[in-house]
Design a protein around this motif. Structure first.
Motif, PDB file in Angstrom:
ATOM      1  N   GLU A  11      60.821  47.155 -34.244  1.00 34.60           N
ATOM      2  CA  GLU A  11      60.193  47.034 -32.928  1.00 34.60           C
ATOM      3  C   GLU A  11      59.645  45.618 -32.779  1.00 34.60           C
ATOM      4  OE1 GLU A  11      60.324  49.378 -30.716  1.00 34.60           O
ATOM      5  OE2 GLU A  11      60.459  51.281 -31.809  1.00 34.60           O
ATOM      6  N   LYS A  29      61.152  48.903 -25.314  1.00 34.85           N
ATOM      7  CA  LYS A  29      61.719  49.976 -26.113  1.00 34.85           C
ATOM      8  C   LYS A  29      62.930  50.529 -25.385  1.00 34.85           C
ATOM      9  CE  LYS A  29      59.861  53.796 -28.848  1.00 34.85           C
ATOM     10  NZ  LYS A  29      60.515  53.479 -30.112  1.00 34.85           N
ATOM     11  N   ASN A  31      66.457  52.977 -25.148  1.00 34.75           N
ATOM     12  CA  ASN A  31      66.752  54.397 -25.395  1.00 34.75           C
ATOM     13  C   ASN A  31      65.646  55.333 -24.940  1.00 34.75           C
ATOM     14  OD1 ASN A  31      68.961  53.428 -26.811  1.00 34.75           O
ATOM     15  ND2 ASN A  31      67.818  53.406 -28.730  1.00 34.75           N
ATOM     16  N   THR A  32      64.809  54.874 -24.052  1.00 37.71           N
ATOM     17  CA  THR A  32      63.832  55.816 -23.528  1.00 37.71           C
ATOM     18  C   THR A  32      63.771  55.670 -22.014  1.00 37.71           C
ATOM     19  OG1 THR A  32      61.511  56.446 -23.426  1.00 37.71           O
ATOM     20  CG2 THR A  32      61.961  54.173 -24.058  1.00 37.71           C
ATOM     21  N   ASN A  33      63.560  56.786 -21.332  1.00 32.37           N
ATOM     22  CA  ASN A  33      63.442  56.737 -19.872  1.00 32.37           C
ATOM     23  C   ASN A  33      61.993  56.642 -19.464  1.00 32.37           C
ATOM     24  OD1 ASN A  33      66.163  57.289 -19.866  1.00 32.37           O
ATOM     25  ND2 ASN A  33      65.786  59.503 -19.854  1.00 32.37           N
ATOM     26  N   LYS A  34      61.125  56.753 -20.429  1.00 28.84           N
ATOM     27  CA  LYS A  34      59.714  56.774 -20.101  1.00 28.84           C
ATOM     28  C   LYS A  34      59.131  55.376 -20.130  1.00 28.84           C
ATOM     29  CE  LYS A  34      57.120  60.849 -20.876  1.00 28.84           C
ATOM     30  NZ  LYS A  34      56.449  61.739 -21.782  1.00 28.84           N
ATOM     31  N   TYR A 369      55.280  55.549 -33.714  1.00 29.61           N
ATOM     32  CA  TYR A 369      56.191  54.792 -32.851  1.00 29.61           C
ATOM     33  C   TYR A 369      57.215  55.689 -32.164  1.00 29.61           C
ATOM     34  CZ  TYR A 369      53.954  50.601 -34.455  1.00 29.61           C
ATOM     35  OH  TYR A 369      53.018  49.629 -34.688  1.00 29.61           O
TER      36      TYR A 369
END
Lengths: 425, 423
Positions: A11, A29, A31-34, A369
């Motif tokens: 990271e 980050k 690979n995240t939709n958030k 994480y």
């Protein structure tokens, strides 16, 4: 922007300090939709006396102002409430107050992030307090205080603080009391707002799938111009190293007694704090964690139902260890815990046990994480303590058995230990 | 789709969720059985006894030591009720091999430990170890007594208990102290063996996993030895008929509290399958967000409460309104809540309210894949129901809800029980 990378957990974090003093931390980050944004000010319940940099006026404020202010920030002059506006965008918005900071946040898993950022950055920069809206809030916060009055865990914690500290404001209820909040008025709120909600006293953290450079520009565009401000002088009563009292008991409606053992620590040294924190977590797990001899003994005798909560809390003003749990015989747990500490001090730490717990603690840090929310909150809280969160992973290997033994001898002292117990009526 | 399932044997299903969002892998085994008074306490106790030791690792300490060595892999277990089923849940979370400081394969070992705990308990004299059973009975007793500790939760549980008095759903998931007395190492082991033959078994793996993991599971000796079964559980019934009642039941109980806890248990009558989506939207407008009628009118305008909201219990078609209030404000709050229900019935909400509610549901359902356990829970609830709806379809169905449909729900909502916990 300054980039710090943690190769172990793969990271990166981008750090920027703007001219007006605002700290910005972006943790991209994929690979995240958030997406998660949190904007915090270094103003919490412990800051109840200070000198305003603009006027040099010394201000004393009633207990519970930081929290009250948090509630009132959402109300806007045009009659809207920013929490409603954010929720209407489908964003999960919230705010909270701790001992040392107040934070405003939302979480987004749609394409409404920048609309949300508009609203968040707008309301945090534009307070609107009137006699009427301040009075109305007293009823709601009064209910909140009463809700916590019925919460044994909360009372247990406050009693522990009362044991450990003489005057330190960490012993106060973050929300204040019904009596103290009755004295709050718009004037006091504005004074605190103008002092502590200055960019130079704030940090904004964002985590999610972003290009850091673009996001930085988006944040800058939403900042309103503010004159630079000098340092805020906070005045705290001096607190000596002794504890206030050895124990405190309260009766409440609980089925089994609950207890919290506290150990007061010296004020942390910022160069060493991460290393010390890691060592204390290892020590606590070795002493009374899931695989420890002591836990096994207390579990088998029925004196502990599950492994106790182990914690080391600190800010620039306080530091303490907490061991909390449920037991029909808290005194016995306390005696055995003290006995185990002496045994460890006498025999030194077992190398195999130490290395095993070290691996476990490493895993615990990596798990943090997993979520954008946890990452952002962690970076914010750590930044107010002068810590870069990656240090927990990076400095990990510097914690040796010898160092842990040294911390054991320094910190785990019976003179600075106290217990708070809540017993059934 | 990142989700696949495969029946290993009749009644035993492997679910695989491929995701690269996390630093961890999460493995889970769920045992599903019918909720009934006869076995509810035994099941709760069983989950606790199983984690005490296995044939390979006879003590809890040995299990913990093994997990700590695998960079703090964490094991957790518990019981839950979902609809009229009781679920024994066992989880193991471990760091994905990629993020370990050294080259190791902990995933395979973690799966083996998990299966070992569930399917290979430590036995003594051909039954569960007496000492473990006795200790866990004692602990479970304290957990059951601990029901009163969280007052809001207690009030909510009590309301459900009253609404479902002689029905399975009214049972407390941790069981009953009276029943504990009759349980011993032998009859608990008999019960375990029975459960192993009849429970529905679901195995979940979630993480950045390769194909190998499925083979590892299929070739695992413990899994190979499990027998196929006709699983004994309740497929979540979509239409449960509820009688219309003329007056709600009013229950008030006393305990030492400074704040009163008011719970209203509502029935949604004649609900159809599609109606579940309508009810979700109805509930958000009523009390599911900061824009809701409950939050705006009971908390913000009337300043009567700090917590004021409602939740929809989908499997049972109930909505629960919950408030923490000043005790003397009981009547006033109750009237105000009834007025909110009336407003819903009269259609006093806007298209904007509906859109906001849909957005909120879509965003919360949309973020299910952002947490491993919630993604597992979602697919498991699909598994228990008689049809499969993907997350995308779920959101689509929410977005299709109309005002008329919400009104239809509003007209079919009745207050079943009013529960008040006071001093």
């Amino acid at each position: 922007m300054k980039i710090i990378e943690s190769t172990k957990i793969k990271e990166k974090a981008y750090f920027e300090k703007l001219e007006n003093g605002l700290n910005i931390i972006i943790i991209p980050k994929q690979n995240t939709n958030k997406k998660y944004v949190i904007w915090g000010t270094n103003f919490g319940s412990i800051d109840n006396r200070f000198i305003m940099p603009q006027t040099n006026e010394e201000v004393f404020i009633p207990d519970g102002v930081a929290h009250f202010l948090e509630h009132k920030m959402f109300e806007q002059e045009n009659g809207t409430n920013s929490l409603d506006v954010l929720m209407a965008l489908g964003l999960d918005a919230n705010a909270y107050t701790t001992n040392d900071h107040t934070a405003y946040l939302f979480e987004c898993s749609s394409d409404k992030f920048y609309e949300g950022l508009d609203e968040l950055m707008n309301y945090v920069q534009n307070p609107y307090f009137t006699n009427e809206n301040v009075e109305k809030e007293k009823g709601i916060i009064g209910q909140e205080i009463m809700m916590y009055d019925d919460d044994p865990g909360f009372k247990l914690y406050l009693n522990t603080m009362d044991c450990l500290y003489h005057k330190n404001p960490v012993k106060l209820d973050i929300a204040g009391t019904i009596e103290s909040i009755s004295k709050i008025n718009p004037d006091v709120l504005y004074k605190c707002y103008n002092t502590f909600y200055h960019p130079s006293n704030m940090t904004l953290v964002v985590c999610g799938d972003f290009k850091p450079e673009d996001l930085l520009e988006e944040i800058k565009r939403r900042l309103q111009p503010k004159e630079n401000q000098g340092e805020i002088k906070r005045i705290y009563e001096s607190e000596d190293e002794t504890i206030n009292k050895k124990s405190k008991e309260t009766n409440m409606e609980v089925s089994t007694p609950i207890f919290m053992i506290g150990i007061k620590d010296k004020l942390p040294d910022s160069d060493e704090i991460v290393k010390k924190h890691i060592a204390i977590e290892i020590l606590l797990n070795m002493l009374i964690g899931k695989s420890s001899d002591l836990y096994k003994e207390l579990y088998n005798s029925g004196d502990l139902l599950s492994e106790p909560d182990l914690d080391y809390e600190f800010s620039k003003l306080y530091a303490h260890i907490l061991v909390g749990g449920q037991s029909k015989n808290p005194e016995l747990v306390y005696e055995k815990f003290k006995g185990e500490i002496s045994k460890f001090k006498k025999n030194g730490l077992d190398e195999g046990h130490f290395e095993r717990i070290k691996r476990k603690i490493y895993g615990d840090y990596v798990v943090e994480y997993n979520s954008v929310a946890e990452i952002a909150r962690m970076f914010l809280a750590d930044s107010f303590k002068g810590i870069n969160s990656f240090d927990y992973i990076e400095k990990f290997n510097t914690v040796t058995r010898e160092y842990a033994e040294q911390i054991l001898n320094q910190v785990f002292s019976e003179d600075r230990m106290a217990i708070s117990i809540i017993r059934p009526k | 789709m990142n989700y696949k399932k495969e029946e290993l044997k009749q009644g035993i299903t492997l679910h695989k969720i491929n995701t690269n969002k996390f630093k961890t892998n999460l493995f889970a085994v769920f045992l599903t059985t019918k909720l009934d008074r006869e076995s509810v306490t035994k099941n709760a106790l069983l989950a606790a006894v199983l984690r005490r030791g296995t044939k390979k690792m006879p003590t809890q300490e040995e299990i913990s030591i093994n997990l700590e060595n695998m960079y703090g892999a964490s094991f957790d277990c518990g019981v839950e009720k979902t609809g009229d089923n009781q679920i024994l849940k066992f989880y193991l979370e471990s760091i994905n091999n990629e993020f370990l400081p050294s080259q190791e394969n902990v995933s395979k070992e973690c799966l083996e430990i998990l299966f070992d705990i569930v399917f290979n308990p430590f036995l003594e004299d051909s039954k569960l170890k007496q000492e473990y059973v006795d200790r866990e009975k004692e602990n479970l007793k304290q957990i059951i007594q601990g029901k009163i500790d969280n007052k809001s939760k207690y009030a909510y549980d009590r309301c459900i208990e009253e609404m479902y008095k002689d029905a399975p759903y009214g049972l407390y998931k941790f069981g009953y102290i009276d029943d504990l007395e009759h349980i011993n190492a032998q009859n608990l082991y008999d019960h375990y063996r029975e459960l192993m033959k009849s429970a529905k078994i679901d195995i979940f793996v979630s993480g950045d996993l390769n194909e190998q993991i499925s083979n590892e599971i299929k070739n695992n000796e413990i899994i190979k030895n499990l027998q196929g079964r006709t699983p004994q559980y309740n497929v979540n019934v979509e239409n449960e008929s509820k009688p219309r009642i003329s007056e709600p039941r009013v229950i008030s109980e006393s305990m030492q509290v400074t704040q009163g806890k008011l719970i209203l248990g509502l029935d949604v009558l004649n609900n159809k399958k599609e109606g579940k989506y309508w009810t979700s939207v109805y509930n958000v407008i009523l009390g599911g967000s900061a824009n809701s009628k409950m939050f705006q009118n009971v908390r913000e305008k009337a300043s009567l409460a700090y917590s004021a909201g409602s939740t929809y219990l989908r499997q049972k078609d109930n909505i629960f309104i919950k408030c923490g209030i000043d005790i003397p404000n009981y009547e006033k709050t109750l009237e105000l809540i009834k007025e909110q229900l009336k407003q819903m019935e009269n259609g006093e909400f806007t298209e904007e309210d509906i859109d906001n509610a849909k957005l909120l549901i879509a965003s919360s359902v949309g973020s299910i894949p952002e947490a491993q356990d919630s993604e597992i829970t979602y697919y498991f609830s699909q598994e228990l129901s008689d049809e499969f709806i993907s997350i995308e379809d779920y959101i689509k169905r929410i977005n299709e809800v109309t005002k008329e449909q919400i009104l239809d729900i509003a007209k079919n909502v009745q207050i079943n029980t009013i529960y008040f916990l006071k001093d």
